[in-house]
Structure formats: C-alpha cells, structure tokens
Design a protein around this motif. Structure first.
Motif, mmCIF file in Angstrom:
data_model
loop_
_atom_site.group_PDB
_atom_site.id
_atom_site.type_symbol
_atom_site.label_atom_id
_atom_site.label_comp_id
_atom_site.label_asym_id
_atom_site.label_seq_id
_atom_site.Cartn_x
_atom_site.Cartn_y
_atom_site.Cartn_z
ATOM 1 N N GLY B 9 0.825 -1.186 -0.236
ATOM 2 C CA GLY B 9 -0.008 0.114 0.036
ATOM 3 C C GLY B 9 0.804 1.444 -0.071
ATOM 4 O O GLY B 9 0.633 2.281 -0.746
ATOM 5 N N THR B 10 1.896 1.293 0.806
ATOM 6 C CA THR B 10 2.833 2.471 0.997
ATOM 7 C C THR B 10 3.600 2.620 -0.531
ATOM 8 O O THR B 10 3.566 3.708 -1.060
ATOM 9 C CB THR B 10 3.932 2.167 2.077
ATOM 10 N N ILE B 11 3.821 1.469 -1.157
ATOM 11 C CA ILE B 11 4.498 1.674 -2.461
ATOM 12 C C ILE B 11 3.645 2.304 -3.447
ATOM 13 O O ILE B 11 3.973 2.888 -4.352
ATOM 14 C CB ILE B 11 5.119 0.333 -2.899
ATOM 15 N N LEU B 12 2.315 1.663 -3.423
ATOM 16 C CA LEU B 12 1.507 2.327 -4.340
ATOM 17 C C LEU B 12 1.127 3.622 -4.113
ATOM 18 O O LEU B 12 0.893 4.529 -5.069
ATOM 19 C CB LEU B 12 -0.040 1.285 -3.967
ATOM 20 N N LEU B 13 0.990 4.267 -2.970
ATOM 21 C CA LEU B 13 0.727 5.504 -2.753
ATOM 22 C C LEU B 13 2.089 6.264 -3.277
ATOM 23 O O LEU B 13 1.656 7.316 -3.735
ATOM 24 C CB LEU B 13 0.598 5.758 -1.256
ATOM 25 N N CYS B 14 3.259 5.666 -3.190
ATOM 26 C CA CYS B 14 4.451 6.498 -3.457
ATOM 27 C C CYS B 14 4.334 6.604 -5.007
ATOM 28 O O CYS B 14 4.804 7.637 -5.263
ATOM 29 C CB CYS B 14 5.637 5.801 -2.904
ATOM 30 N N LEU B 15 3.807 5.393 -5.640
ATOM 31 C CA LEU B 15 3.992 5.677 -7.023
ATOM 32 C C LEU B 15 3.001 6.710 -7.524
ATOM 33 O O LEU B 15 3.433 7.318 -8.489
ATOM 34 C CB LEU B 15 3.737 4.008 -7.600
ATOM 35 N N ILE B 16 1.763 6.722 -6.825
ATOM 36 C CA ILE B 16 1.086 7.730 -7.281
ATOM 37 C C ILE B 16 1.337 9.131 -7.168
ATOM 38 O O ILE B 16 1.592 10.205 -7.905
ATOM 39 C CB ILE B 16 -0.248 7.584 -6.488
ATOM 40 N N ALA B 17 2.226 9.334 -5.893
ATOM 41 C CA ALA B 17 2.676 10.634 -5.637
ATOM 42 C C ALA B 17 3.911 11.148 -6.689
ATOM 43 O O ALA B 17 3.975 12.139 -6.916
ATOM 44 C CB ALA B 17 3.258 10.537 -4.095
ATOM 45 N N TYR B 18 4.778 9.766 -7.095
ATOM 46 C CA TYR B 18 5.813 10.149 -7.735
ATOM 47 C C TYR B 18 5.257 10.651 -9.221
ATOM 48 O O TYR B 18 5.621 11.251 -9.883
ATOM 49 C CB TYR B 18 6.490 8.759 -8.230
ATOM 50 N N TRP B 19 4.054 10.082 -9.619
ATOM 51 C CA TRP B 19 3.501 10.208 -10.936
ATOM 52 C C TRP B 19 2.991 11.743 -10.950
ATOM 53 O O TRP B 19 3.333 12.464 -11.640
ATOM 54 C CB TRP B 19 2.420 9.128 -11.284
ATOM 55 N N LEU B 20 2.349 12.044 -9.597
ATOM 56 C CA LEU B 20 1.935 13.455 -9.701
ATOM 57 C C LEU B 20 3.204 14.619 -9.561
ATOM 58 O O LEU B 20 3.086 15.481 -10.349
ATOM 59 C CB LEU B 20 1.258 13.704 -8.361
ATOM 60 N N SER B 21 4.407 14.002 -9.165
ATOM 61 C CA SER B 21 5.326 14.820 -9.120
ATOM 62 C C SER B 21 5.884 14.918 -10.550
ATOM 63 O O SER B 21 6.538 16.246 -10.724
ATOM 64 C CB SER B 21 6.480 14.476 -8.222
ATOM 65 N N THR B 22 5.701 14.058 -11.416
ATOM 66 C CA THR B 22 6.243 14.267 -12.639
ATOM 67 C C THR B 22 5.343 15.367 -13.617
ATOM 68 O O THR B 22 5.730 15.949 -14.452
ATOM 69 C CB THR B 22 6.284 12.862 -13.547
ATOM 70 N N ARG B 23 4.285 15.883 -12.910
ATOM 71 C CA ARG B 23 3.345 16.871 -13.549
ATOM 72 C C ARG B 23 3.651 18.160 -13.166
ATOM 73 O O ARG B 23 3.265 19.128 -13.593
ATOM 74 C CB ARG B 23 2.027 16.584 -13.381
ATOM 75 N N PHE B 24 4.575 18.395 -12.078
ATOM 76 C CA PHE B 24 5.129 19.719 -11.532
ATOM 77 C C PHE B 24 5.673 20.652 -12.605
ATOM 78 O O PHE B 24 6.367 20.064 -13.505
ATOM 79 C CB PHE B 24 6.133 19.588 -10.430
ATOM 80 N N ASP B 25 5.310 21.813 -12.614
ATOM 81 C CA ASP B 25 6.000 22.650 -13.325
ATOM 82 C C ASP B 25 7.747 22.814 -13.436
ATOM 83 O O ASP B 25 8.089 22.329 -12.214
ATOM 84 C CB ASP B 25 5.749 24.420 -13.165
ATOM 85 N N GLU B 26 8.252 22.898 -14.522
ATOM 86 C CA GLU B 26 9.775 22.880 -14.402
ATOM 87 C C GLU B 26 10.381 24.280 -14.647
ATOM 88 O O GLU B 26 9.566 25.124 -15.428
ATOM 89 C CB GLU B 26 10.450 21.836 -15.440
ATOM 90 N N VAL B 27 11.478 24.466 -13.913
ATOM 91 C CA VAL B 27 12.260 25.852 -14.365
ATOM 92 C C VAL B 27 13.235 25.586 -15.429
ATOM 93 O O VAL B 27 13.666 24.462 -15.589
ATOM 94 C CB VAL B 27 12.985 25.866 -13.030
ATOM 95 N N PRO B 28 12.989 26.603 -16.401
ATOM 96 C CA PRO B 28 13.813 26.373 -17.578
ATOM 97 C C PRO B 28 15.335 26.236 -17.363
ATOM 98 O O PRO B 28 15.684 26.997 -16.383
ATOM 99 C CB PRO B 28 13.590 27.605 -18.411
ATOM 100 N N PRO B 29 16.070 25.192 -17.854
ATOM 101 C CA PRO B 29 17.541 24.810 -17.414
ATOM 102 C C PRO B 29 18.394 26.237 -17.206
ATOM 103 O O PRO B 29 19.047 26.305 -16.387
ATOM 104 C CB PRO B 29 17.964 24.249 -18.590
#
Lengths: 498, 146
Positions: B9-29
């Motif tokens: 369950g913990t891993i599943l929640l972390c994977l969801i959170a990880y996926w959500l984190s890939t959608r954060f805005d990024e700062v131009p390099p």
C-alpha cells in the motif's frame, strides 16, 4: 551575563509567574491523565499559545514538557501505570515499594531525583546550548544539510517501530513537508488546487492529529480494566541513609539523561531505560532491583527528567529536536516566527535565557508539587476515559482550526489521527513523521543551497571535514546497531552479556 | 498478511505521488539553480519505496489483535463529525462527543450532557472571547454571531 539577567528579568513578570505555575499544575495533570503525555499535552496546548508573546508561549510549552515528564512517576508508583512512557522503568521499583507500604518514600525519592536531575540538565543547557550555537555559527549550508541528515538518521532508533519503519515514517513526514510552494522556485507541489495548501501543511494540525486524535483510537482499544490506587499517608523526603545510597546514582543518571537528551531525536524514554540499567549495573545490591529499590527509582527519574533539559540543547542551538516533545516546541518556535539556531543566542538571547530560567523554576517547583499534590494528582488518573477523551477531541479539533482558522486544517488533523492510528498499529511510530515534517523543509532548503554553493557538484560535500563527520555519524547511527548485533552473534561473551 | 499489504500500500501511494510529481512545473535549465521542484520529493519517494521493499523482505511479521468495536465506532463517529461539521462545527463536536461517551459506556445523563453540550460551549466561549478566534458560520454559531 547581560542576556542571562535580561532573561531572568523577563521571567519575573508576576503574570508570567502565575501562568507558569498554572502550566506546571496543568503539566502534572496531563502527565497523570490516562493516555496523555508531554508530547500530546504540548501539541494540544500549542494553539492556546498562538496569541501570546513568544516568551510566555514557549515557556508554557517547556513547562508542560518538564511537568508532564515528572508527573509520570506519580501514577507509576501509586497505580503501576506510567503516566508517560519515560516513567515505565519507575514502575519496576516504585510500585513494589508502594505495595510494601512505602509509597510516600517512593514518591519522595522520585520527586527529589527528578528535581536534581532537572536542575543539573538545565545548568548544562545554559552552558552547552550557547557553546553549541557558537560552534554552529560557522556552519555553511553543506554542514547544516549533513547535520539535518544526521538528525533524521537518529529517528531510526526512536519510537516503538523497527529502524526501517521509523525511517519510512520520517521520510513520509519529509514528503508531506514538500507540499506547497517550493522555496527556491515557487512552483506549487501536491496542492491539488487548494489555495490553503500553498503555504504547506501546518505542523499544528498534523501534530494534534497524530499525537492527540490517534491516541483516542488507541484508548478505544483499551477501555477495559480499572487501575487500583495504593493509599499513602504522606509523601516522605528521602532519609539521610537514602541520600547516601542514591547520590551517586542521581548524578550518574543525570549525566546520562542530559547526554541522551542532547542526541537528536532521543528522549526521556531511552534516557530512563539506560539510567535504570546503569543504576542496577553499578549498584551494590542489584538483587533488590525490581522488588522496590530506591536506587532504581532514582536512576530512572533523574535520567528522564534530565533528558528534558538535554533535549532542548540541539532544539534551540541547532534547530534539530532532541525529543518528540522538543519537536512540538520547535514547531511552536516556528509558528511564532522564531528561528532556532546560532542566531538565537545573538539576536534573541533574552528569549533563550528566559526559557532556561523557566525550566529551572519549574524543576524547583516540583518539590512543592510533589510534596503537597502527589496524592491529589494520582486521583486525576481516575477521570473516566469516556468523559476525558470526548473533551480532548473537542480541544483537538478547535485547536487545529484556531491557528489558520481553516476547516481544511480540521480535516487534516482528523486524517492525520486515523493515519497515525493505523501507523502505530502496524509498527510505524508517529514520532519520526512529526520530526520529518518539521525538518523536511529545512533539509530541502539546505540541500538546494548546498548545490548552489557547490555548483551542483554534490560530492564536494564529502570533502568538507565537518559535513563528512556528520555523514559518518549518520552511517554509524543507521548501521551501527546491525553491526553491533553481528558482533554479538559472533562473540559468545558479548551475546551472554558477561 | 499485513507484512505485505502495508508495504505494498505504501509503495502504491508513493508511485501515485511520484506520478503526480512528474506533472510539476519545471524551471527552464537556463534559470535553474540547484534542483528542479520535483527532484527532492522524488528522491524521498524512491527511498520510501526501497525501504518498503526491505521491510517486506526482512522485517518480522507482527501479530495484531483485530481492531476492536470501540475503535471502529469511534472512526464511524469521525465520519459523522466530518459531515455534521459542514452544517456547524460545534454541532458536529457536540454530537461526536455525546456519541463517543455513549459508545464508550457512559450512561449517566449528566456525563453525556457535560461532554456534548457544556464542554463544546465552554471551548467555544474560551476561544471566541479569550483568543478572538472567529469560527465558521453555521446553524449554532449563527445564534451567537447573529
């Protein structure tokens, strides 16, 4: 010298003294109530301090901390139920002594040992905290980052969980700390469109939830069984013979407690266990331990009370909590906009010393509270849980709401309470989560600053002697117990404890 | 059973959170100094996933007594409180407190009255008068606020 006197002067305000006396009584009641302890008490009372000035607010929280830790001994001795986990070892000798009709003597010993231990630790706090802060004055972000990592690694050994589960709980706290705007880039993270989450998840509702509301559910599982109070005529101060027997134990345990308290994240519970074991190891009559030894009571009580002063050293000097309750106090400092760390002793020296004096004062007050109130406070334990816990819940919810006046915080507290209950049930301590939440923001900020300073070459952190030292200590804290266990298994002498 | 369920369950929640984190805005390099906003949470989430796998493999399983009826009832009352708090925070608190006291075995009228009426009212007055906290308007609080 000037800040020391200024701190004392600030504390001598009559209103504040009355407030601190009330907080001492409140802390003793909290320590004696079933299921409540110093951490829960401080978390529940944190919202009450929001509207106060920083000195009374934090002085009240530290007073609650000291008084609740002390009060655990009263119920440990009179009803064999430790008011706080730090007093569990006091039960071992306190209750048998009380059963022999010497409850007054046991309480007298606990009171005197607690007072001496507390005073010694506060004196150490007064000396060590400014020194530690001065040392940390030269820390750059990589050193701070390494120190924070070390502080978090110490979470492995606290609470009731296994080291790995403790680190997981701490890491969950760190992830929760990333909710809201990123400090360096201002990009929003995990806010799900809630404006209230832009500033991050508040410490107060989470602490109220995981310490207060989750305890309600734990108590729900323990509703059966009523403790029996042992009657006593009056509390008795230790005799000259008792003093002769225990003075070395008190001094040794005070030293142990202060040292354990200073270690990040370790608190009074660990201190009392080590203090008790060392008292037995050095005793001329170890066979009396567990059957009503006054040395056992002194060893445990001096250690757990001295840990309170010790725990405040890293909390104030470095911003790394020395115990679970110190984590709540650290949250209180942050809520009041105070920045613990080296600058506290230069820019807010009067505040820091006022807190030291408050702790010294409360430790002296224990003598009177113990002498005149122990019998009464032991009765507090008999408040029916079905009356107590609904009221605690009301306070918890209103307290969670009060800080930002947001209903979202109420639901966060409720969610944290249920999550905390299941975490505890499955062996994940909630204390690392609280500390992770507090230190998470600091950890990320210092990592970011370090990377900027080192031009993204993170490995350069290992070339700086102090940060390298903290990383080595981190590895020792994480893997030391496993290596020690391996040694013990290989060496028959070590494994038999001879 | 919980040896695998909780870490999974913990891993599943972390994977969801990880996926959500890939959608954060990024700062131009070109503007970036230090880390991208998603880097730190992702690092910690990966640590949790790795440790959860280790817990599954190495940690001894814990025997649990089943969750008692009182704990389930209390959690049920949490849900009732959460719903009633939408109508009025103190109505929710009063019903919860009275319900919890009753569920935990309190049968004296004064006991239930104390926790369900008197204590929420006193807490309201304390925070309203002493700490100047403004509570959300609702069925009961409107009686006070007018």
């Amino acid at each position: 010298m000037e800040p020391l006197l200024a701190g004392l002067y600030a504390l001598l305000d009559p209103h504040l003294l009355v407030l601190l006396f009330a907080a001492t009584l409140g802390g003793v009641i909290i320590g004696a109530l079933p299921g409540l302890n110093a951490t829960t008490g401080a978390a529940l009372l944190l919202p009450f301090t929001i509207t106060m000035e920083p000195i009374p607010a934090i002085a009240i929280l530290t007073t609650i901390y000291c008084a609740a830790t002390f009060a655990g001994a009263i119920t440990a001795i009179l009803i064999n139920t430790p008011g706080t986990s730090a007093s569990a070892t006091t039960c071992l000798d306190g209750f048998p002594l009380a059963q022999r009709g010497e409850a007054g003597r046991a309480l007298g010993m606990a009171t005197v040992s607690s007072t001496i231990g507390g005073i010694i630790s506060v004196v150490c706090l007064m000396l060590a905290a400014p020194l530690m802060a001065r040392m940390a004055y030269n820390f750059a972000p990589p050193e701070y980052f390494a120190l924070t990592v070390f502080g978090i690694s110490m979470l492995a050994t606290i609470g009731d969980g296994t080291p790995m589960k403790n680190i997981i709980a701490g890491a969950i706290g760190i992830v929760l700390a990333t909710v809201g705007k990123d400090l360096l880039t201002t990009v929003e993270r995990f806010t799900f469109g809630f404006n209230e989450l832009s500033e991050g998840i508040g410490f107060v509702p989470v602490m109220i939830g995981i310490f207060g509301i989750s305890e309600l559910l734990v108590q729900a599982d323990r509703l059966n069984g009523e403790p029996k109070l042992i009657h006593m005529k009056a509390i008795k101060l230790p005799s000259r013979d008792d003093y002769r027997r225990v003075w070395k134990t008190i001094l040794r345990s005070s030293g142990i407690g202060t040292f354990i308290g200073i270690l990040p994240a370790e608190g009074a519970t660990v201190a009392s266990m080590i203090g008790y074991n060392e008292a037995r190891r050095w005793s001329k009559t170890p066979e009396e331990f567990g059957k009503g030894s006054v040395e056992g009571i002194a060893g445990s009580e001096a250690a757990n009370n001295s840990a309170t002063g010790g725990a405040m050293v890293p909390t104030l000097a470095l911003g790394i909590p020395g115990s679970p309750t110190a984590a709540v106090i650290l949250a209180g400092l942050m809520v009041h906009g105070l920045q613990p760390g080296p600058t506290m002793f230069t820019q807010q020296a009067e505040f820091a010393y006022a807190i030291f004096w408050a702790m010294l004062l409360v430790n002296i007050t224990f003598i009177f509270v113990g002498l005149f109130g122990a019998k009464l406070f032991a009765r507090v334990t008999f408040v029916p849980v079905q009356i107590l816990w609904p009221i605690v819940f009301c306070f918890s919810i209103v307290g969670a709401y009060a800080l930002d006046q947001s209903m979202l915080d109420v639901y966060i507290a409720l969610g944290a309470g249920v999550a905390g209950y299941f975490m505890r049930r499955f062996g994940y301590s909630v204390v690392p989560l609280a500390i992770g939440l507090i230190l998470g923001g600091m950890l990320e900020k210092r990592l970011g600053q370090s990377l900027i300073m080192l031009d993204d070459q993170w490995w350069l952190m290992f070339t700086r002697p102090l940060s390298l030292l903290f990383f080595v200590l981190t590895i020792l804290a994480l893997f030391g117990p496993y290596v020690w266990r391996l040694f013990k298994q290989r060496d028959p002498l070590l494994s038999t404890g001879e | 059973m919980t040896r695998y369920v909780v870490p999974c369950g913990t891993i599943l929640l972390c994977l969801i959170a990880y996926w959500l984190s890939t959608r954060f805005d990024e700062v131009p390099p070109i503007l970036l100094r230090g880390m991208q906003p998603a880097d730190f949470p992702q690092m910690v989430l990966l640590l949790i996933i790795a440790l959860s796998v280790l817990v599954m493999v190495f940690d001894p399983p814990i025997e649990h007594a089943p969750i008692g009826l009182n704990a389930w009832t209390s959690m049920g009352l949490f849900a009732v409180f959460a719903l009633l708090a939408q109508i009025d925070l103190f109505l929710g608190l009063g019903v919860f407190a009275g319900g919890l006291a009753y569920a935990w075995g309190e049968r004296r009228i004064w006991g239930i009255g104390l926790v369900s009426v008197l204590s929420p009212a006193l807490i309201f007055l304390l925070f309203d008068q002493a700490f100047r906290i403004r509570f959300p308007r609702g069925l009961l609080t409107d009686l006070w606020y007018g």
